[in-house]
Motif scaffolding. Structure first.
Motif, PDB file in Angstrom:
ATOM      1  N   GLY A 135     -10.773 -11.616   5.304  1.00  0.00           N
ATOM      2  CA  GLY A 135     -11.227 -10.333   5.830  1.00  0.00           C
ATOM      3  C   GLY A 135     -11.665  -9.130   4.890  1.00  0.00           C
ATOM      4  O   GLY A 135     -11.900  -7.967   5.228  1.00  0.00           O
ATOM      5  N   CYS A 136     -11.693  -9.495   3.526  1.00  0.00           N
ATOM      6  CA  CYS A 136     -12.182  -8.444   2.486  1.00  0.00           C
ATOM      7  C   CYS A 136     -13.477  -8.380   2.521  1.00  0.00           C
ATOM      8  O   CYS A 136     -14.120  -9.112   2.028  1.00  0.00           O
ATOM      9  CB  CYS A 136     -11.341  -8.547   1.345  1.00  0.00           C
ATOM     10  N   GLY A 137     -14.049  -7.106   3.210  1.00  0.00           N
ATOM     11  CA  GLY A 137     -15.485  -7.200   2.950  1.00  0.00           C
ATOM     12  C   GLY A 137     -16.040  -7.073   1.466  1.00  0.00           C
ATOM     13  O   GLY A 137     -17.198  -7.636   1.303  1.00  0.00           O
ATOM     14  N   CYS A 148      -8.536 -11.948  -0.147  1.00  0.00           N
ATOM     15  CA  CYS A 148      -7.673 -12.143   1.070  1.00  0.00           C
ATOM     16  C   CYS A 148      -8.668 -12.394   2.091  1.00  0.00           C
ATOM     17  O   CYS A 148      -9.894 -11.605   1.891  1.00  0.00           O
ATOM     18  CB  CYS A 148      -6.879 -11.215   1.345  1.00  0.00           C
ATOM     19  N   LYS A 157     -12.236   0.334   4.814  1.00  0.00           N
ATOM     20  CA  LYS A 157     -10.755   0.205   5.669  1.00  0.00           C
ATOM     21  C   LYS A 157      -9.909   1.274   5.119  1.00  0.00           C
ATOM     22  O   LYS A 157      -8.985   1.690   5.837  1.00  0.00           O
ATOM     23  CB  LYS A 157     -10.486  -1.182   5.526  1.00  0.00           C
ATOM     24  N   PHE A 158     -10.095   1.189   3.638  1.00  0.00           N
ATOM     25  CA  PHE A 158      -9.261   2.721   3.174  1.00  0.00           C
ATOM     26  C   PHE A 158      -9.482   3.731   3.901  1.00  0.00           C
ATOM     27  O   PHE A 158      -8.829   4.764   4.425  1.00  0.00           O
ATOM     28  CB  PHE A 158      -9.401   2.736   1.784  1.00  0.00           C
ATOM     29  N   TYR A 202      -3.003  -4.257  -4.779  1.00  0.00           N
ATOM     30  CA  TYR A 202      -2.256  -4.853  -3.811  1.00  0.00           C
ATOM     31  C   TYR A 202      -2.050  -6.051  -3.361  1.00  0.00           C
ATOM     32  O   TYR A 202      -1.409  -6.548  -2.220  1.00  0.00           O
ATOM     33  CB  TYR A 202      -2.460  -3.800  -2.765  1.00  0.00           C
ATOM     34  N   CYS A 214      -8.060  -6.835   7.162  1.00  0.00           N
ATOM     35  CA  CYS A 214      -7.625  -7.763   6.145  1.00  0.00           C
ATOM     36  C   CYS A 214      -5.919  -7.668   5.923  1.00  0.00           C
ATOM     37  O   CYS A 214      -5.206  -6.852   6.583  1.00  0.00           O
ATOM     38  CB  CYS A 214      -8.082  -7.103   4.801  1.00  0.00           C
ATOM     39  N   LEU A 249      -0.685  -1.243  -0.138  1.00  0.00           N
ATOM     40  CA  LEU A 249      -2.185  -0.707  -0.356  1.00  0.00           C
ATOM     41  C   LEU A 249      -2.114   0.409  -1.465  1.00  0.00           C
ATOM     42  O   LEU A 249      -1.932  -0.022  -2.842  1.00  0.00           O
ATOM     43  CB  LEU A 249      -2.488  -0.146   1.063  1.00  0.00           C
ATOM     44  N   PRO A 295      -3.907  -6.755   3.349  1.00  0.00           N
ATOM     45  CA  PRO A 295      -3.245  -5.526   3.082  1.00  0.00           C
ATOM     46  C   PRO A 295      -3.286  -4.461   4.151  1.00  0.00           C
ATOM     47  O   PRO A 295      -2.151  -3.658   4.086  1.00  0.00           O
ATOM     48  CB  PRO A 295      -4.112  -5.199   1.984  1.00  0.00           C
ATOM     49  N   LEU A 296      -4.053  -4.232   4.979  1.00  0.00           N
ATOM     50  CA  LEU A 296      -4.138  -3.473   5.904  1.00  0.00           C
ATOM     51  C   LEU A 296      -2.853  -3.837   7.084  1.00  0.00           C
ATOM     52  O   LEU A 296      -2.151  -2.798   7.726  1.00  0.00           O
ATOM     53  CB  LEU A 296      -5.389  -3.217   6.841  1.00  0.00           C
ATOM     54  N   HIS A 342      -7.514  -7.294  -6.075  1.00  0.00           N
ATOM     55  CA  HIS A 342      -6.971  -6.063  -5.941  1.00  0.00           C
ATOM     56  C   HIS A 342      -5.494  -5.638  -6.331  1.00  0.00           C
ATOM     57  O   HIS A 342      -4.833  -6.787  -6.233  1.00  0.00           O
ATOM     58  CB  HIS A 342      -7.127  -5.682  -4.539  1.00  0.00           C
TER      59      HIS A 342
HETATM   60  S1  SF4 Z   1     -11.182  -3.669  -0.368  1.00  0.00           S
HETATM   61 FE1  SF4 Z   1     -10.830  -5.539   0.901  1.00  0.00          FE
HETATM   62  S2  SF4 Z   1      -8.529  -6.024   1.077  1.00  0.00           S
HETATM   63 FE2  SF4 Z   1      -8.974  -3.703   0.318  1.00  0.00          FE
HETATM   64  S3  SF4 Z   1      -8.658  -2.624   1.970  1.00  0.00           S
HETATM   65 FE3  SF4 Z   1     -10.757  -2.962   1.754  1.00  0.00          FE
HETATM   66  S4  SF4 Z   1     -11.330  -4.836   2.970  1.00  0.00           S
HETATM   67 FE4  SF4 Z   1      -9.048  -4.641   2.715  1.00  0.00          FE
END
Ligand code: SF4
Length: 371
Positions: free
Chosen positions: A300-302, A298, A88-89, A226, A52, A9, A54-55, A224
């Motif tokens: 699940g990426c909102g 990926c 999510k970050f 990552y 997602c 990430l 990356p998490l 992204h």
């Molecule tokens: S931007 Fe998308 S891939 Fe990145 S942490 Fe947020 S939901 Fe996950």
């Protein structure tokens, strides 16, 4: 003191800052190894199903860190004015606490660049007690972090990829530190499984002037950091692409290029990464030297669910070949290679045999002589 830093990430964007910061405080950073099967599996077991990829990888990397005093999980609220990181970050560290081994201490700090540099400094001062450092030392460390982050950012577009950028900064730091200590301890370089040549076409062919076209196809990879730099999760996409075509990478664009292409929206984009991706996508759509765009996202990426749609509409409008690749933990290499080859064949055929007009879609260009 040894602090564990997950190679996931925010590592792919902000490691230079944290590296400079902790180096200045004379604290050893231990980086988890590059992603492998076990890290992915452990991440899947501990992270929420709905989150997602990356998490999930972050959860795996947390478990891969051993023999450290703390695992560092900063909450990065904002990295520039007027934007936030994705929700999510913002949920880190709480959302990944289940992955932290029992009894392992976590070091966290909330950083909100949106409110000014002074606020960030104040935020960092909460670390004084845990790290046993004075406020003056924290301030000095902050400046070192900024310096290294700037060095890294200035290297963007100058033929380095992420790991190569770190390499260059590392050798620069080696020259400049009295102790001769490397800023990235524990020989992270040696533990790299693969190193992707950064310069891609540029080193081999020299920079192309505006309007100039190379014989090789030129494909832009948008997504992204990552995901684009995470070679295990993306099944070595960057390397595969590089073997076949010249590659443009969103992370190698300069900020001015991004800012200049944030057009066509009724309101500003809310998330910093998405802003970068949207600006880069727009630039590549308009860039005549770019033959096609691959958007890497990926499951699940909102934020990508919106930005990807915007970039794809632009590409359709401008008749730019476009492909979406969605990664998840079940992605298979054979499927990726087949799609990649089909896409590149299509772009090549379009360029060579069809007068550079779209062979698919609602209509052919009115001034085209292709049937
Ligand atoms: S931007 Fe998308 S891939 Fe990145 S942490 Fe947020 S939901 Fe996950």
């Amino acid at each position: 003191m040894r602090i564990g830093f997950p190679r996931a990430l925010y590592y792919f964007d902000y490691f230079p800052f944290w590296s400079g910061f902790f180096h200045s405080l004379d604290i050893e950073l231990v980086i988890s190894p590059p992603t492998h099967r076990k890290i992915m599996d452990q991440g899947l077991k501990k992270a929420s199903d709905e989150t997602c990829l990356p998490l999930k990888l972050l959860a795996g990397h947390i478990q891969a860190l051993e023999d450290v005093d703390y695992i560092f999980l900063p909450r990065m609220v904002s990295v520039e004015a007027d934007t936030y990181t994705c929700p999510k970050f913002l949920g880190i560290p709480e959302s990944v606490l289940s992955a932290v081994p029992e009894g392992q201490s976590v070091l966290t700090v909330t950083l909100n660049w949106r409110n000014s540099k002074r606020q960030v400094l104040k935020d960092l001062e909460v670390l004084t007690e845990q790290l046993g450092k004075s406020k003056a030392e924290i301030r000095q460390a902050f400046n070192k972090g900024i310096e290294w982050q700037k060095k890294y950012q200035n290297s963007m577009g100058a033929e380095w990829d992420f790991e190569d950028s770190l390499n260059k900064i590392e050798s620069a730091s080696w020259d400049s530190t009295e102790s001769g200590m490397s800023f990235a301890p524990l020989g992270w370089k040696e533990r790299m499984i693969s190193k992707i040549p950064l310069s891609f076409d540029k080193a081999e062919k020299g920079h192309l002037a505006v309007g100039e076209k190379s014989d090789r196809l030129r494909i832009a990879l948008v997504g992204h950091s990552y995901l684009t730099h995470e070679s295990y999760a993306n099944l070595n996409l960057l390397r595969k692409l590089h073997e076949k075509v010249d590659v443009e990478l969103v992370q190698n664009l300069r900020q001015a290029d991004i800012e200049g292409h944030l057009t066509g929206l009724r309101k500003k984009i809310f998330w910093s990464h998405s802003k970068q991706i949207y600006g880069a996508g727009n630039k590549y759509v308009e860039d005549q030297r770019v033959d096609g765009i691959i958007y890497l996202t990926c499951f699940g990426c909102g934020t990508d669910s919106i930005i990807q749609e915007l970039v794809s509409r632009k590409a359709r409008e401008k008749h730019k070949p476009y492909m979406l690749i969605t990664l998840d933990e079940h992605s298979g290499e054979a499927g990726l290679v087949t799609r990649l080859e089909a896409f590149l064949d299509m772009v090549e055929r379009r360029r060579v045999h069809e007068g550079y007009v779209s062979a698919y879609g609602e209509r052919l260009d009115s001034d085209s002589n292709a049937l």
